[in-house]
Structures are given as structure tokens and as C-alpha cells.
Motif scaffolding. Structure first.
Motif, PDB file in Angstrom:
ATOM      1  N   VAL A   1     -54.732  28.877 -40.624  1.00 17.55           N
ATOM      2  CA  VAL A   1     -55.725  27.507 -40.213  1.00 17.55           C
ATOM      3  C   VAL A   1     -54.866  26.412 -39.532  1.00 17.55           C
ATOM      4  O   VAL A   1     -55.759  25.532 -38.360  1.00 17.55           O
ATOM      5  CB  VAL A   1     -55.806  27.451 -41.352  1.00 17.55           C
ATOM      6  CG1 VAL A   1     -56.549  26.598 -41.562  1.00 17.55           C
ATOM      7  CG2 VAL A   1     -56.901  28.174 -42.166  1.00 17.55           C
TER       8      VAL A   1
ATOM      9  N   THR B   1     -54.581  27.204 -35.948  1.00 15.00           N
ATOM     10  CA  THR B   1     -55.881  26.319 -35.150  1.00 15.00           C
ATOM     11  C   THR B   1     -56.202  25.588 -34.981  1.00 15.00           C
ATOM     12  O   THR B   1     -56.139  24.453 -34.473  1.00 15.00           O
ATOM     13  CB  THR B   1     -56.728  27.160 -36.294  1.00 15.00           C
ATOM     14  OG1 THR B   1     -57.325  28.898 -36.623  1.00 15.00           O
ATOM     15  CG2 THR B   1     -58.333  26.677 -35.727  1.00 15.00           C
TER      16      THR B   1
ATOM     17  N   ARG C   1     -62.244  29.014 -31.600  1.00 10.43           N
ATOM     18  CA  ARG C   1     -61.800  29.236 -32.722  1.00 10.43           C
ATOM     19  C   ARG C   1     -61.590  28.347 -33.766  1.00 10.43           C
ATOM     20  O   ARG C   1     -61.543  28.784 -34.762  1.00 10.43           O
ATOM     21  CB  ARG C   1     -59.674  28.502 -31.561  1.00 10.43           C
ATOM     22  CG  ARG C   1     -58.641  29.177 -32.759  1.00 10.43           C
ATOM     23  CD  ARG C   1     -57.234  28.413 -31.942  1.00 10.43           C
ATOM     24  NE  ARG C   1     -57.190  29.108 -31.090  1.00 10.43           N
ATOM     25  CZ  ARG C   1     -57.321  28.301 -30.170  1.00 10.43           C
ATOM     26  NH1 ARG C   1     -57.306  26.916 -29.703  1.00 10.43           N
ATOM     27  NH2 ARG C   1     -56.764  29.155 -29.084  1.00 10.43           N
TER      28      ARG C   1
ATOM     29  N   THR D   1     -62.851  30.083 -37.384  1.00 12.18           N
ATOM     30  CA  THR D   1     -62.345  29.776 -38.362  1.00 12.18           C
ATOM     31  C   THR D   1     -62.805  28.989 -39.021  1.00 12.18           C
ATOM     32  O   THR D   1     -62.210  28.765 -40.514  1.00 12.18           O
ATOM     33  CB  THR D   1     -60.483  29.311 -38.344  1.00 12.18           C
ATOM     34  OG1 THR D   1     -60.484  28.157 -37.773  1.00 12.18           O
ATOM     35  CG2 THR D   1     -60.118  30.659 -37.593  1.00 12.18           C
TER      36      THR D   1
END
Length: 197
Positions: A95, A98, A150, A154
Motif C-alpha cells: 500500500v 502504491t 493501481r 488496492t
């Protein structure tokens, strides 16, 4: 009005068809398409009427994509960086990656589009400059699609709700990126011809 716009994204554009019958358009309100494409506006016209359409055309579509991507990052960040120990950005390395990658792509796209806009406003018009603007707009949108994709992947279940802002941004970015003026293949061909000839 004929409702013809039933698209996945960009639903708020109002891109329906207006039908007008029995109306005369004055000559001063009309133009030849070839003049628009070539940027041969009449004397005294503003610069935006005197540059080839391709020099700024991609920018007109890329700017809203940039805005959508920035909004998507903001919405995603509220979720990922939220308060408390359970915030995903604190607990998951993927994360955090990301956040770093998507924010960097969005920033990079913004810089590319800012430079392209500056060229459209001030640079001497030539084939190479027009081709560079086409390339930069298409490439910037590719970066933005990657960033938003992306974020969406997520973003947890909240990203996929019908009323969620992140899924709307995802739909809008993908829909705009499909426009012919933002296709990398055509921009790459024009750029290669301008640079290699």
C-alpha cells in the motif's frame, strides 16, 4: 436533444446530440475544418485560434484526466492513510508502494502537461513542437491511467461502491484515455516522423 451518450465514464459531460432545424448559421460563426486543423486562423485572432488543433487538442482531454487522477489519489489517501493503527498504509508495504508510485506518476504527468501547455501558449509552431505536444499528452495520460488503475486495485471494497468517488474517477479516466487524440500509437508515429525526417 437526442440522448446518445451512454458511456461507462464521463457521464456528466452532456455529450448528447443537439438537433436544430430551419436555422441559418452566420458565416462569421463558421470555419473550415482544414483551417482549424492547420491553425490558420484569421488576422487578429487569439493564439488559440492560430495553432494547429493537434498542438493543444490532447491537452484539452488530458487536463480533466489529470484532475480525475488527483481526485482519485485524494480519495484513496483518505482511506489508506486514515486515522488509527488499522490504516492500510501503516501496515502494508504494498500500500505504501502504491502511494509512492501513483503519486509520482500523477506528479510526472502534471509536469509533462504543464510544459505542453506552455509550448501551446508560447512556442514557435513547427511540426516537431506539435508532435512533442501530442506525445506528451498521450504519455501523460498513460501515466495517469496506470496510477489510477493501481489505486483502484488496492482501494479496498469502498473503491467499488456505485456511489464511490474512486470508482467514478476510474471510469472517467479510462473513458477519456480511450479518445483517439490520446492514443500513443498515433502520437508516436507523428513524433518519429517529426524527429527522424
Amino acid at each position: 436533444m437526442r440522448e446518445v451518450w451512454h458511456s461507462t465514464g464521463l457521464r456528466g459531460t452532456g455529450s448528447d446530440t443537439v438537433v436544430v432545424a430551419g436555422v441559418t448559421v452566420p458565416g462569421r460563426r463558421a470555419f473550415v475544418l482544414a483551417d482549424l486543423l492547420a491553425g490558420t486562423g484569421g488576422p487578429g485572432r487569439a493564439r488559440c485560434h492560430r495553432v494547429p488543433a493537434q498542438m493543444g487538442g490532447g491537452l484539452l482531454f488530458a487536463a480533466p484526466v489529470l484532475g480525475c487522477a488527483r481526485q482519485a489519489l485524494q480519495e484513496w489517501s483518505v482511506w489508506a492513510c486514515g486515522p488509527g493503527e488499522g490504516a492500510p498504509v501503516r501496515g502494508q508495504a504494498g500500500v505504501r508502494e502504491t502511494l509512492a508510485r501513483s503519486s509520482a506518476e500523477i506528479d510526472a504527468a502534471g509536469l509533462l502537461l504543464e510544459q505542453a501547455a506552455l509550448r501551446a501558449d508560447t512556442a514557435a509552431v513547427c511540426e516537431a513542437v506539435v508532435a512533442r505536444n501530442r506525445r506528451d499528452a498521450a504519455f501523460a495520460v498513460d501515466l495517469l491511467v496506470s496510477a489510477v488503475e493501481r489505486l483502484f486495485r488496492t482501494g479496498g471494497r469502498h473503491a467499488r461502491t456505485d456511489s464511490g468517488c474512486l470508482q467514478r474517477c476510474w471510469r472517467d479516466v479510462h473513458t477519456a484515455a480511450g479518445h483517439a487524440v490520446l492514443r500513443m500509437e498515433a502520437a508516436a508515429d507523428a513524433y518519429a516522423c517529426a524527429v527522424c525526417d
